[in-house]
Design a protein around this motif. Structure first.
Motif, PDB file in Angstrom:
ATOM      1  N   THR A  36       0.831  -1.199   0.000  1.00 16.57           N
ATOM      2  CA  THR A  36       0.000   0.000   0.000  1.00 16.57           C
ATOM      3  C   THR A  36       0.869   1.254   0.000  1.00 16.57           C
ATOM      4  OG1 THR A  36      -1.697  -1.181   1.232  1.00 16.57           O
ATOM      5  CG2 THR A  36      -1.844   1.204   1.215  1.00 16.57           C
ATOM      6  N   GLY A  37       1.929   1.241   0.782  1.00 12.27           N
ATOM      7  CA  GLY A  37       2.848   2.379   0.801  1.00 12.27           C
ATOM      8  C   GLY A  37       3.535   2.589  -0.533  1.00 12.27           C
ATOM      9  N   ALA A  38       3.897   1.494  -1.208  1.00  7.30           N
ATOM     10  CA  ALA A  38       4.545   1.612  -2.518  1.00  7.30           C
ATOM     11  C   ALA A  38       3.587   2.204  -3.543  1.00  7.30           C
ATOM     12  CB  ALA A  38       5.035   0.239  -2.980  1.00  7.30           C
ATOM     13  N   VAL A  39       2.330   1.752  -3.509  1.00  2.00           N
ATOM     14  CA  VAL A  39       1.327   2.300  -4.435  1.00  2.00           C
ATOM     15  C   VAL A  39       1.099   3.775  -4.137  1.00  2.00           C
ATOM     16  CG1 VAL A  39      -1.111   2.185  -5.104  1.00  2.00           C
ATOM     17  CG2 VAL A  39       0.221   0.094  -4.906  1.00  2.00           C
ATOM     18  N   ARG A  40       1.040   4.113  -2.864  1.00  2.45           N
ATOM     19  CA  ARG A  40       0.827   5.520  -2.487  1.00  2.45           C
ATOM     20  C   ARG A  40       1.997   6.395  -2.942  1.00  2.45           C
ATOM     21  NH1 ARG A  40      -2.054   7.722   2.619  1.00  2.45           N
ATOM     22  NH2 ARG A  40      -3.244   5.913   1.984  1.00  2.45           N
ATOM     23  N   ARG A  41       3.236   5.904  -2.767  1.00  9.92           N
ATOM     24  CA  ARG A  41       4.396   6.683  -3.219  1.00  9.92           C
ATOM     25  C   ARG A  41       4.376   6.869  -4.734  1.00  9.92           C
ATOM     26  NH1 ARG A  41       6.871   3.429   0.463  1.00  9.92           N
ATOM     27  NH2 ARG A  41       7.679   2.064  -1.164  1.00  9.92           N
ATOM     28  N   GLY A  42       3.995   5.819  -5.452  1.00  7.97           N
ATOM     29  CA  GLY A  42       3.902   5.934  -6.905  1.00  7.97           C
ATOM     30  C   GLY A  42       2.833   6.915  -7.329  1.00  7.97           C
ATOM     31  N   TYR A  43       1.687   6.869  -6.657  1.00  5.89           N
ATOM     32  CA  TYR A  43       0.592   7.787  -6.977  1.00  5.89           C
ATOM     33  C   TYR A  43       0.989   9.224  -6.658  1.00  5.89           C
ATOM     34  CZ  TYR A  43      -4.054   9.884  -6.920  1.00  5.89           C
ATOM     35  OH  TYR A  43      -5.126  10.685  -7.163  1.00  5.89           O
ATOM     36  N   ASP A  44       1.636   9.440  -5.519  1.00 10.67           N
ATOM     37  CA  ASP A  44       2.093  10.783  -5.166  1.00 10.67           C
ATOM     38  C   ASP A  44       3.127  11.299  -6.155  1.00 10.67           C
ATOM     39  OD1 ASP A  44       0.420  10.870  -2.990  1.00 10.67           O
ATOM     40  OD2 ASP A  44       1.979  10.294  -1.541  1.00 10.67           O
ATOM     41  N   SER A  45       4.014  10.407  -6.601  1.00 14.33           N
ATOM     42  CA  SER A  45       5.017  10.798  -7.583  1.00 14.33           C
ATOM     43  C   SER A  45       4.346  11.199  -8.898  1.00 14.33           C
ATOM     44  CB  SER A  45       5.977   9.643  -7.809  1.00 14.33           C
ATOM     45  OG  SER A  45       6.855   9.931  -8.865  1.00 14.33           O
ATOM     46  N   TYR A  46       3.337  10.430  -9.316  1.00 18.89           N
ATOM     47  CA  TYR A  46       2.596  10.757 -10.537  1.00 18.89           C
ATOM     48  C   TYR A  46       1.899  12.110 -10.396  1.00 18.89           C
ATOM     49  CZ  TYR A  46      -1.165  10.706 -13.944  1.00 18.89           C
ATOM     50  OH  TYR A  46      -2.034  11.052 -14.930  1.00 18.89           O
ATOM     51  N   LEU A  47       1.250  12.336  -9.255  1.00 21.24           N
ATOM     52  CA  LEU A  47       0.564  13.610  -9.038  1.00 21.24           C
ATOM     53  C   LEU A  47       1.529  14.782  -9.096  1.00 21.24           C
ATOM     54  CD1 LEU A  47      -2.036  13.018  -6.195  1.00 21.24           C
ATOM     55  CD2 LEU A  47      -2.471  13.518  -8.573  1.00 21.24           C
ATOM     56  N   ASN A  48       2.675  14.651  -8.436  1.00 21.52           N
ATOM     57  CA  ASN A  48       3.629  15.754  -8.409  1.00 21.52           C
ATOM     58  C   ASN A  48       4.264  16.004  -9.768  1.00 21.52           C
ATOM     59  OD1 ASN A  48       3.235  16.334  -5.707  1.00 21.52           O
ATOM     60  ND2 ASN A  48       4.790  14.883  -5.052  1.00 21.52           N
ATOM     61  N   LYS A  49       4.401  14.956 -10.585  1.00 18.02           N
ATOM     62  CA  LYS A  49       5.058  15.133 -11.873  1.00 18.02           C
ATOM     63  C   LYS A  49       4.117  15.673 -12.937  1.00 18.02           C
ATOM     64  CE  LYS A  49       8.049  12.811 -15.135  1.00 18.02           C
ATOM     65  NZ  LYS A  49       8.784  11.608 -15.453  1.00 18.02           N
ATOM     66  N   TYR A  50       2.867  15.184 -12.958  1.00 23.12           N
ATOM     67  CA  TYR A  50       1.979  15.520 -14.065  1.00 23.12           C
ATOM     68  C   TYR A  50       0.793  16.400 -13.688  1.00 23.12           C
ATOM     69  CZ  TYR A  50       4.517  11.930 -16.546  1.00 23.12           C
ATOM     70  OH  TYR A  50       5.503  11.196 -17.126  1.00 23.12           O
ATOM     71  N   ILE A  51       0.361  16.410 -12.458  1.00 21.67           N
ATOM     72  CA  ILE A  51      -0.846  17.148 -12.084  1.00 21.67           C
ATOM     73  C   ILE A  51      -0.491  18.432 -11.344  1.00 21.67           C
ATOM     74  CG2 ILE A  51      -3.053  17.004 -10.884  1.00 21.67           C
ATOM     75  CD1 ILE A  51      -2.758  15.045 -13.251  1.00 21.67           C
TER      76      ILE A  51
END
Length: 90
Positions: A36-51
């Motif tokens: 769950t933490g890995a998915v959350r880190r990936g999602y946060d990374s995606y948000l910070n990079k593209y959104i």
């Protein structure tokens, strides 16, 4: 001064050498909370990079415009082809 070596556990997957891959996988946390933490880190990374970009530019507007042109063409493809084949285009 040379950079200090990064421990294998803290190394990103793209920076791991092929011979180190099995031991790198063995150090990962495959528990439900770890995944769950890995998915959350990936999602946060995606948000910070593209959104959540700090500085906008012409690139985002150009992508939206290009997407609109492609979707409009796909939606009207049959109509455009029937006009070309029927000879109603001047």
């Amino acid at each position: 001064m040379a950079d200090r070596p990064v421990p294998l556990k803290d190394t990103r997957l793209l920076d791991v050498k092929l011979g180190q891959l099995p031991s790198w996988f063995a150090m990962r946390d495959f528990t439900p909370s770890g995944l769950t933490g890995a998915v959350r880190r990936g999602y946060d990374s995606y948000l910070n990079k593209y959104i959540n970009v700090k500085k906008g530019g012409i690139g985002g507007i150009a992508m939206v415009l290009f997407g609109y042109v492609v979707v409009s063409y796909v939606w009207n493809y049959e109509h455009l082809i029937s006009m070309i084949v029927g000879g109603s285009i001047i």
